[in-house]
Write a protein that holds these residues in place. Structure first.
Motif, short mmCIF file in Angstrom:
data_model
loop_
_atom_site.label_atom_id
_atom_site.label_comp_id
_atom_site.label_asym_id
_atom_site.label_seq_id
_atom_site.Cartn_x
_atom_site.Cartn_y
_atom_site.Cartn_z
N ASP A 8 3.35 4.42 7.80
CA ASP A 8 2.60 3.91 6.66
C ASP A 8 1.11 4.08 6.92
O ASP A 8 0.65 4.02 8.07
N LEU A 9 0.36 4.26 5.84
CA LEU A 9 -1.09 4.31 5.95
C LEU A 9 -1.62 2.88 5.83
O LEU A 9 -1.33 2.18 4.87
N GLU A 10 -2.38 2.46 6.83
CA GLU A 10 -2.97 1.14 6.80
C GLU A 10 -4.47 1.26 7.01
O GLU A 10 -4.93 1.96 7.91
N VAL A 69 -4.68 14.42 1.36
CA VAL A 69 -3.82 13.37 0.78
C VAL A 69 -4.27 11.99 1.25
O VAL A 69 -4.32 11.03 0.46
N LEU A 70 -4.60 11.87 2.54
CA LEU A 70 -5.04 10.58 3.06
C LEU A 70 -6.34 10.13 2.38
O LEU A 70 -6.49 8.97 1.98
N GLY A 120 -12.74 -9.11 2.24
CA GLY A 120 -12.09 -8.17 3.15
C GLY A 120 -10.61 -8.09 2.85
O GLY A 120 -9.98 -9.10 2.48
N PHE A 121 -10.03 -6.90 2.98
CA PHE A 121 -8.61 -6.70 2.67
C PHE A 121 -8.01 -5.72 3.67
O PHE A 121 -8.70 -4.83 4.20
N THR A 122 -6.72 -5.90 3.91
CA THR A 122 -5.93 -4.89 4.62
C THR A 122 -4.98 -4.29 3.60
O THR A 122 -4.25 -5.03 2.91
N VAL A 123 -4.99 -2.97 3.48
CA VAL A 123 -4.19 -2.28 2.48
C VAL A 123 -3.19 -1.38 3.18
O VAL A 123 -3.54 -0.63 4.12
N ALA A 180 -4.02 2.77 10.77
CA ALA A 180 -2.82 3.50 11.20
C ALA A 180 -2.40 4.47 10.11
O ALA A 180 -2.79 4.35 8.95
N GLY A 181 -1.62 5.47 10.51
CA GLY A 181 -1.06 6.41 9.55
C GLY A 181 -1.92 7.62 9.28
O GLY A 181 -1.63 8.38 8.36
N ALA A 182 -2.97 7.83 10.07
CA ALA A 182 -3.86 8.96 9.83
C ALA A 182 -3.59 10.14 10.76
O ALA A 182 -4.31 11.12 10.74
N GLU A 183 -2.53 10.05 11.59
CA GLU A 183 -2.23 11.12 12.52
C GLU A 183 -1.73 12.35 11.78
O GLU A 183 -1.00 12.24 10.79
N PRO A 184 -2.13 13.56 12.23
CA PRO A 184 -1.66 14.80 11.58
C PRO A 184 -0.13 14.85 11.55
O PRO A 184 0.52 14.71 12.59
#
Length: 445
Positions: free
Chosen positions: A105-107, A66-67, A14-17, A96-100
């Motif tokens: 940061d994208l997590e 892009v996401l 498992g990873f958090t990116v 996180a980071g997926a809001e329009p």
């Protein structure tokens, strides 16, 4: 990107990116500019639409694009950089980071099950037995008798009497389900041989004893595996009219019979039958040695199987088991087992299949065994031949559905690996009778 390992247990990782917001913004801006180059709006020259207007029109769509690409690229880079070989598609959950229009940061989290490390066994230590059988005169004679029986003529029995075993009754019939005639259930002047095969169980048996001119209604039940799904397992009635009695006239097995079916003489028919039987025996022999080989390799699969792959394989197996149980076609041995025991047994089979598949794949990879384009084309042609008159549609289907074509690659690859291993193993040929060759040994779980 920043990667933090959160899980390392067995084959599971498992990873958090985290992908920086600045990197995402650069990709968003580049994509919006690319779209602006091709936009045509009244009042603006082609390619000169302001970025703010492009963003207003396509901002949300580009954000999602892009996401999705960022997650895909980052996951692929993670696997490549750490030398990880996923057993199945990694599971990804956005944090996180997926809001329009977001600037954060994208997590996201990645969970993946890896392929195990597989040590290739010493294949030269394998000892196998190849069973070989030779077509005997009895087998050839039986085949000739079957051919002769299909060439029989029928002569009318003038005496009006009840039909008996061995007679052929000429009938008209109308089949009905719930009192309504069904498609394909009506026919005239059909020859029904009493004691012969080819009809629904119970159909010919109930015609026995009828005399020409007699009418009768019989009731039969279609087999659960009947080819017409709308009739499978259903009870039906048939209105029968017996019209005449005939008796079969045997055909002499000689050169005249051979010429009647397009051969120069009986010897040529014998030669053809012999070749066909030899091919059947060769196929049986291959199936037997392949099974013995897989049993031998199964003993060498001393590695952990990815549970995701096992669960997927078990789900497919269990679906078939459920279908067989619903149709009343479970093996007698399985009928005696409770569901927990049945599930446990088939889960063992699923695990065995997964391990063998991985071992064969590793042997193929380590020895550069591949499936050529010509072999794929041959497989597609063979599949198309199964549908006479629809060959072009089958070719078109595989052209438009590469994944379906890939389903043909697996069996070809497996057989090539099996052939490779058999070449390395010590193989002893053993002559057996056709009956011994056809015997199915008990399955190993």
């Amino acid at each position: 990107m920043q990667v933090t390992e959160t899980l390392s247990a067995g084959l599971k990782r498992g990873f958090t990116v985290t992908v920086p917001a600045g990197e995402l913004e650069s990709k968003r801006t580049a994509r919006l500019k690319e779209l602006g180059q091709s936009m045509n709006l009244p009042g603006f020259r082609p390619g000169k639409v302001p970025l703010s207007i492009v963003k207003q029109r396509y901002g949300d769509a580009v954000q999602g694009e892009v996401l999705e690409q960022a997650v895909s690229d980052a996951t692929r880079a993670l696997m490549d950089e750490r030398g990880l070989r996923p057993a199945m598609q990694p599971r990804v959950d956005l944090v996180a980071g997926a809001e329009p229009g977001g600037k954060a940061d994208l997590e996201f989290k990645v969970e993946v099950e890896l392929l195990p490390d597989i040590a290739q066994p010493d294949l030269s230590t394998l000892s196998l037995t190849r069973l070989k059988a030779t077509p005997d005169a009895e087998t050839i004679d039986k085949a000739l008798k079957d051919i002769a029986s299909r060439q029989r003529d029928f002569e009318t029995i003038e005496d009006v009497r009840p039909a008996a075993q061995g007679d052929v009754v000429v009938v008209d019939f109308v089949g009905k389900v719930d009192g309504v005639a069904f498609e394909g259930g009506t026919a005239q002047d059909v020859n029904v041989e009493l004691g012969g095969a080819g009809f629904i169980p119970g159909f010919a048996e109930q015609i026995e004893g009828m005399s020409p001119g007699e009418e009768k209604v019989i009731t039969v039940t279609f087999p659960a595996d009947y080819s017409a799904e709308n009739l499978a397992g259903k009870e039906a009635t048939f209105d029968i009219t017996a019209k005449a009695l005939k008796r079969p006239v045997d055909v002499e097995i000689d050169d005249e019979m051979a010429k009647k079916i397009g051969f120069e003489g009986l010897e040529q028919v014998r030669e053809l039958i012999t070749r066909q039987v030899e091919q059947e025996y060769e196929q049986l022999s291959r199936l037997r040695i392949k099974r013995e080989l897989l049993d031998a390799l199964a003993e060498k699969t001393d590695f952990e199987a990815p549970q995701g792959m096992v669960e997927a394989e078990f789900a497919q197996i269990w679906q078939r088991v459920e279908a067989d149980r619903k149709a009343g076609e479970l093996d007698e041995e399985d009928k005696e087992k409770d569901e927990d025991t049945l599930r446990a047994d088939y889960r063992k089979i699923a695990e065995r299949r997964v391990k063998l598949g991985l071992l064969l794949a590793e042997i193929g990879r380590a020895n550069a065994i591949t499936v050529s384009q010509d072999e794929m084309l041959q497989a597609i042609r063979a599949e198309a031949m199964r549908y006479p008159g629809q060959e072009q549609q089958v070719f078109e289907f595989f052209r438009k559905n590469p994944q379906a074509a890939e389903s043909l690659r697996g069996p070809i690859f497996e057989n090539k690996v099996v052939d490779y291993v058999i070449e390395l193993a010590t193989v002893e040929d053993k002559d057996v009778t056709p009956k011994e060759l056809a015997e199915i040994p008990p399955a190993d779980l």
